[in-house]
Design a protein around this motif. Structure first.
Motif, PDB file in Angstrom:
ATOM      1  N   ARG A  87       0.919  -0.994   0.050  1.00 48.50           N
ATOM      2  CA  ARG A  87       0.018  -0.279   0.095  1.00 48.50           C
ATOM      3  C   ARG A  87       1.085   1.325   0.082  1.00 48.50           C
ATOM      4  NH1 ARG A  87      -4.413  -0.119   4.576  1.00 48.50           N
ATOM      5  NH2 ARG A  87      -5.252   1.066   2.588  1.00 48.50           N
ATOM      6  N   VAL A  88       0.363   2.543  -0.283  1.00 47.87           N
ATOM      7  CA  VAL A  88       1.117   3.774  -0.690  1.00 47.87           C
ATOM      8  C   VAL A  88       0.802   4.877   0.577  1.00 47.87           C
ATOM      9  CG1 VAL A  88       1.983   3.297  -2.692  1.00 47.87           C
ATOM     10  CG2 VAL A  88       0.162   4.310  -3.100  1.00 47.87           C
ATOM     11  N   GLU A  89       1.413   5.271   0.707  1.00 53.42           N
ATOM     12  CA  GLU A  89       0.433   6.975   1.464  1.00 53.42           C
ATOM     13  C   GLU A  89       0.556   7.689   0.402  1.00 53.42           C
ATOM     14  OE1 GLU A  89       0.021   7.184   4.675  1.00 53.42           O
ATOM     15  OE2 GLU A  89       0.825   4.510   4.811  1.00 53.42           O
ATOM     16  N   PRO A  90      -0.121   9.138   0.660  1.00 56.52           N
ATOM     17  CA  PRO A  90      -0.741  10.260  -0.303  1.00 56.52           C
ATOM     18  C   PRO A  90       0.762  10.679  -1.247  1.00 56.52           C
ATOM     19  CG  PRO A  90      -1.600  10.556   1.365  1.00 56.52           C
ATOM     20  CD  PRO A  90      -1.103   9.218   2.056  1.00 56.52           C
ATOM     21  N   HIS A  91       1.719  10.931  -0.362  1.00 55.32           N
ATOM     22  CA  HIS A  91       2.590  11.588  -1.097  1.00 55.32           C
ATOM     23  C   HIS A  91       3.122  10.261  -2.232  1.00 55.32           C
ATOM     24  CE1 HIS A  91       2.721  15.090   0.139  1.00 55.32           C
ATOM     25  NE2 HIS A  91       2.337  14.832   1.012  1.00 55.32           N
ATOM     26  N   GLU A  92       3.176   9.273  -1.867  1.00 57.50           N
ATOM     27  CA  GLU A  92       4.227   7.859  -3.182  1.00 57.50           C
ATOM     28  C   GLU A  92       2.913   7.564  -4.024  1.00 57.50           C
ATOM     29  OE1 GLU A  92       5.671   4.204  -0.161  1.00 57.50           O
ATOM     30  OE2 GLU A  92       3.949   5.163   0.930  1.00 57.50           O
ATOM     31  N   ALA A  93       1.226   8.308  -3.233  1.00 58.95           N
ATOM     32  CA  ALA A  93       0.538   7.893  -4.768  1.00 58.95           C
ATOM     33  C   ALA A  93       1.349   8.743  -5.842  1.00 58.95           C
ATOM     34  CB  ALA A  93      -0.472   7.642  -4.355  1.00 58.95           C
TER      35      ALA A  93
ATOM     36  N   THR B 191      -2.331  -1.284  -6.571  1.00 59.01           N
ATOM     37  CA  THR B 191      -2.182  -1.034  -5.053  1.00 59.01           C
ATOM     38  C   THR B 191      -3.236  -0.075  -4.871  1.00 59.01           C
ATOM     39  OG1 THR B 191      -1.046  -1.050  -2.640  1.00 59.01           O
ATOM     40  CG2 THR B 191      -0.510   0.491  -4.745  1.00 59.01           C
ATOM     41  N   ASP B 192      -2.876  -0.271  -3.413  1.00 60.65           N
ATOM     42  CA  ASP B 192      -3.917   1.070  -3.312  1.00 60.65           C
ATOM     43  C   ASP B 192      -3.524   2.351  -2.253  1.00 60.65           C
ATOM     44  OD1 ASP B 192      -4.228  -0.375  -0.862  1.00 60.65           O
ATOM     45  OD2 ASP B 192      -6.329   0.330  -0.358  1.00 60.65           O
ATOM     46  N   LEU B 193      -4.343   3.358  -2.231  1.00 60.44           N
ATOM     47  CA  LEU B 193      -3.842   4.082  -1.102  1.00 60.44           C
ATOM     48  C   LEU B 193      -4.614   4.470   0.157  1.00 60.44           C
ATOM     49  CD1 LEU B 193      -2.587   7.520  -0.974  1.00 60.44           C
ATOM     50  CD2 LEU B 193      -4.711   8.442  -1.935  1.00 60.44           C
ATOM     51  N   THR B 194      -3.218   4.199   1.661  1.00 57.13           N
ATOM     52  CA  THR B 194      -3.142   3.687   2.332  1.00 57.13           C
ATOM     53  C   THR B 194      -4.605   5.405   2.617  1.00 57.13           C
ATOM     54  OG1 THR B 194      -1.305   2.650   2.873  1.00 57.13           O
ATOM     55  CG2 THR B 194      -2.594   4.042   5.100  1.00 57.13           C
ATOM     56  N   GLY B 195      -5.865   5.033   3.608  1.00 58.23           N
ATOM     57  CA  GLY B 195      -6.729   6.385   4.425  1.00 58.23           C
ATOM     58  C   GLY B 195      -7.491   7.227   2.709  1.00 58.23           C
TER      59      GLY B 195
ATOM     60  N   TRP C 112      -5.765  11.537   0.778  1.00 59.71           N
ATOM     61  CA  TRP C 112      -5.135  12.315   0.206  1.00 59.71           C
ATOM     62  C   TRP C 112      -4.991  13.661   0.285  1.00 59.71           C
ATOM     63  CZ3 TRP C 112      -2.310  11.699  -4.724  1.00 59.71           C
ATOM     64  CH2 TRP C 112      -2.455  12.516  -5.569  1.00 59.71           C
ATOM     65  N   ARG C 113      -6.493  14.227   0.670  1.00 56.69           N
ATOM     66  CA  ARG C 113      -6.867  15.448   1.054  1.00 56.69           C
ATOM     67  C   ARG C 113      -5.853  16.224   2.300  1.00 56.69           C
ATOM     68  NH1 ARG C 113     -12.752  17.338   1.038  1.00 56.69           N
ATOM     69  NH2 ARG C 113     -12.858  15.756   3.018  1.00 56.69           N
ATOM     70  N   ALA C 114      -5.710  15.616   3.593  1.00 57.24           N
ATOM     71  CA  ALA C 114      -5.515  16.165   4.168  1.00 57.24           C
ATOM     72  C   ALA C 114      -4.060  16.235   4.291  1.00 57.24           C
ATOM     73  CB  ALA C 114      -6.134  14.665   5.211  1.00 57.24           C
ATOM     74  N   ALA C 115      -3.360  15.119   3.457  1.00 55.46           N
ATOM     75  CA  ALA C 115      -1.433  15.320   2.844  1.00 55.46           C
ATOM     76  C   ALA C 115      -1.443  17.045   2.000  1.00 55.46           C
ATOM     77  CB  ALA C 115      -1.298  14.483   1.964  1.00 55.46           C
ATOM     78  N   GLY C 116      -2.687  17.955   1.556  1.00 54.14           N
ATOM     79  CA  GLY C 116      -2.569  19.045   0.652  1.00 54.14           C
ATOM     80  C   GLY C 116      -2.241  18.773  -0.726  1.00 54.14           C
ATOM     81  N   LEU C 117      -2.299  17.401  -0.473  1.00 51.34           N
ATOM     82  CA  LEU C 117      -1.393  17.293  -1.763  1.00 51.34           C
ATOM     83  C   LEU C 117      -3.232  17.852  -2.853  1.00 51.34           C
ATOM     84  CD1 LEU C 117      -0.964  13.751  -2.296  1.00 51.34           C
ATOM     85  CD2 LEU C 117       0.278  15.683  -3.042  1.00 51.34           C
ATOM     86  N   PRO C 118      -2.869  17.926  -4.322  1.00 47.14           N
ATOM     87  CA  PRO C 118      -4.022  18.990  -5.084  1.00 47.14           C
ATOM     88  C   PRO C 118      -5.900  18.344  -5.543  1.00 47.14           C
ATOM     89  CG  PRO C 118      -2.386  18.562  -6.004  1.00 47.14           C
ATOM     90  CD  PRO C 118      -1.848  17.328  -5.244  1.00 47.14           C
TER      91      PRO C 118
END
Length: 131
Positions: free
Chosen positions: A17-23, A107-111, A116-122
């Protein structure tokens, strides 16, 4: 532990699984983010720029690179795919299903989208409701 919790735990043993910045890095490198959230969640929270929107009930048909109903983005079995749901639960089960189709880099996005939004990604905000 409930049966679904056991199924989810087993599914996650098959995934890296990947974290937001990895995704986001997977997407920048040419991989595919696939948003499987249903329309009401996308309308409420927005979408990830460049993500392919495929509701869960169509996922396997749209991403099977050998199928007649595949999305143009489903270019081959070696494509890196990160499945995104709302909070990272349904996406784990969906990613394992894609792996069973031969998409070994799914794979999938953890959380999920919320992480993704909480990590401040677009995020593309939802459209304003009509006045």
């Amino acid at each position: 532990m409930s049966a679904i919790d056991e199924l989810l735990a087993q599914a996650r043993t098959e995934l890296a699984r990947v974290e937001p910045h990895e995704a986001a890095a997977v997407q920048r490198a040419g991989g595919l983010l696939v948003d499987i959230r249903y329309a009401a969640l996308r309308e409420r929270d927005g979408t990830i720029p460049g993500a392919l929107i495929v509701e869960r009930n169509e996922l396997e048909w749209r991403l099977d690179p050998t199928g007649d109903h595949r999305a143009p983005e489903a270019t081959g079995r070696d494509l890196r795919i990160v499945v995104v749901c709302n909070e990272g639960y349904a996406s784990s089960l969906a990613a394992v299903s894609l792996r069973r189709l031969g998409l070994s880099h799914a794979t999938d996005l953890t959380g999920g989208f919320q992480a993704w939004r909480a990590a401040g990604l677009p995020v593309i905000p939802p459209p304003e409701p009509p006045a």
